[in-house]
Design an enzyme around this catalytic site. Sequence first.
Site, PDB file in Angstrom:
ATOM      1  N   ASP A 176      86.561 -81.771  51.542  1.00 37.23           N
ATOM      2  CA  ASP A 176      87.970 -81.722  51.919  1.00 37.23           C
ATOM      3  C   ASP A 176      88.122 -82.371  53.304  1.00 37.23           C
ATOM      4  O   ASP A 176      87.558 -83.426  53.546  1.00 37.23           O
ATOM      5  CB  ASP A 176      88.481 -80.274  51.875  1.00 37.23           C
ATOM      6  CG  ASP A 176      90.004 -80.182  51.869  1.00 37.23           C
ATOM      7  OD1 ASP A 176      90.593 -80.272  50.787  1.00 37.23           O
ATOM      8  OD2 ASP A 176      90.599 -80.039  52.952  1.00 37.23           O
ATOM      9  N   TYR A 304      97.709 -82.092  58.438  1.00 37.43           N
ATOM     10  CA  TYR A 304      98.424 -82.886  57.448  1.00 37.43           C
ATOM     11  C   TYR A 304      99.489 -83.771  58.092  1.00 37.43           C
ATOM     12  O   TYR A 304      99.933 -84.744  57.482  1.00 37.43           O
ATOM     13  CB  TYR A 304      99.056 -81.974  56.394  1.00 37.43           C
ATOM     14  CG  TYR A 304      98.029 -81.406  55.450  1.00 37.43           C
ATOM     15  CD1 TYR A 304      97.670 -82.072  54.287  1.00 37.43           C
ATOM     16  CD2 TYR A 304      97.370 -80.209  55.744  1.00 37.43           C
ATOM     17  CE1 TYR A 304      96.711 -81.560  53.439  1.00 37.43           C
ATOM     18  CE2 TYR A 304      96.396 -79.691  54.906  1.00 37.43           C
ATOM     19  CZ  TYR A 304      96.072 -80.375  53.756  1.00 37.43           C
ATOM     20  OH  TYR A 304      95.105 -79.885  52.926  1.00 37.43           O
ATOM     21  N   HIS A 360      85.972 -78.367  43.784  1.00 45.61           N
ATOM     22  CA  HIS A 360      86.360 -78.733  45.147  1.00 45.61           C
ATOM     23  C   HIS A 360      85.662 -77.882  46.202  1.00 45.61           C
ATOM     24  O   HIS A 360      85.319 -78.380  47.277  1.00 45.61           O
ATOM     25  CB  HIS A 360      87.877 -78.588  45.283  1.00 45.61           C
ATOM     26  CG  HIS A 360      88.453 -79.132  46.538  1.00 45.61           C
ATOM     27  ND1 HIS A 360      88.657 -80.477  46.740  1.00 45.61           N
ATOM     28  CD2 HIS A 360      88.863 -78.507  47.679  1.00 45.61           C
ATOM     29  CE1 HIS A 360      89.183 -80.670  47.942  1.00 45.61           C
ATOM     30  NE2 HIS A 360      89.323 -79.499  48.530  1.00 45.61           N
TER      31      HIS A 360
END
Length: 382
Positions: A176, A304, A360
């Site tokens: 990630d 983000y 993930h």
Amino acid sequence: MKAFEIHVSDDEIADLKARLAATRWPREEPAADRWAYGADMAYVKELCAYWETAFDWRAVERQINRFDNFTTEIEGVDIHFMVEKGSGANPVPLLLTHGWPGSVVEFLEIIEKLAHPGRFGGDPEEGFTVIAPSLPGYGFSGAPKQPIDCRDVARMWRTLMVDVLGHERFIAQGGDWGSLVTSWLAADHGDVCIGAHHNMWIMRPANVSGERAPDAEELAWIESRKAAMATETAYQAIQGTKPQTLAYGLTDSPAGLAGWIAEKFRTWGDTHGDIESRFPKDRLLANIALYWFTGTINSSTWMYCSIPLGRNFGPDEGQRIETPVGVARFPGDIFAVPPRQWVERMANVVHWTDMPKGGHFAAMEEPDLLADDIRDFARLVL
């Protein structure tokens, strides 16, 4: 550098339980697939009931505190990190970086396997000294004064490893956001980062004149990536543009926080729709509760904000990662690792493994497979 112990007060735990008991539940959009419009309410109710009545946060504290925990200030931000000194005469430092919506909780089942392989039938001389920091704005780390990107974090991690801990060389690993931090460590700090192992690949190649067109396998991956981005990245849009608006609900409501995070674990992991096949409630809530008790869901999303700025994902023009790179491609990750030839456009790939299972959150889902692969990679670069 100061020693640090994880401890949440009894009053904070009581407040959490009261909030869970008083949850105001929403109406649910009718759909044949109960998860079609987001987190299934029946499951979130079940999860929150367990969180209120049965979940043992103190057990999580004990798990974290069995490793050495520290904080140190880097670039004005207090950084929390765990350290487990490895077995053997000269254990190599291994830096593990998590992502969102994960945390250092992801690594609780893999740290001992990496640091002390002799306890699991391996060679004690192949132990790593494991360092697992909490990203800025996550968990027990402080929040930066403004959003920062993964390249910034890589610079901070260099300071942690070299200036704070005194390591002249180390191996980095991540998935990630941690994958991109690891890529930037390899790209910008190859004098000290001697190897970079990934279980996700985010970095994009820079546009170079004369570069070959994507082949059929790469084109197929690009199309699958577009499909995943179209249906699974609404969270990215709001976290990258209006995170403060989202934060009011998720900071005030533990049920809201649980729904927001649990849905990602179900979709991104190798669950085949059954979240508890990979993430039993105690494991899932350990991670969610860390966000709750530290009040970091808002600051955890700030990274983000680097997405619209567009400077986080690609190397500089002409920049190539010459540091040895390893990739473990887990088939159940919603954000599939690209084909090897795509990664080789920008990196010196010396090790590649197509895993038989896992998704993930590889360190949580398949700690044995991931630990073995990191060790196989390390043998190539040491």
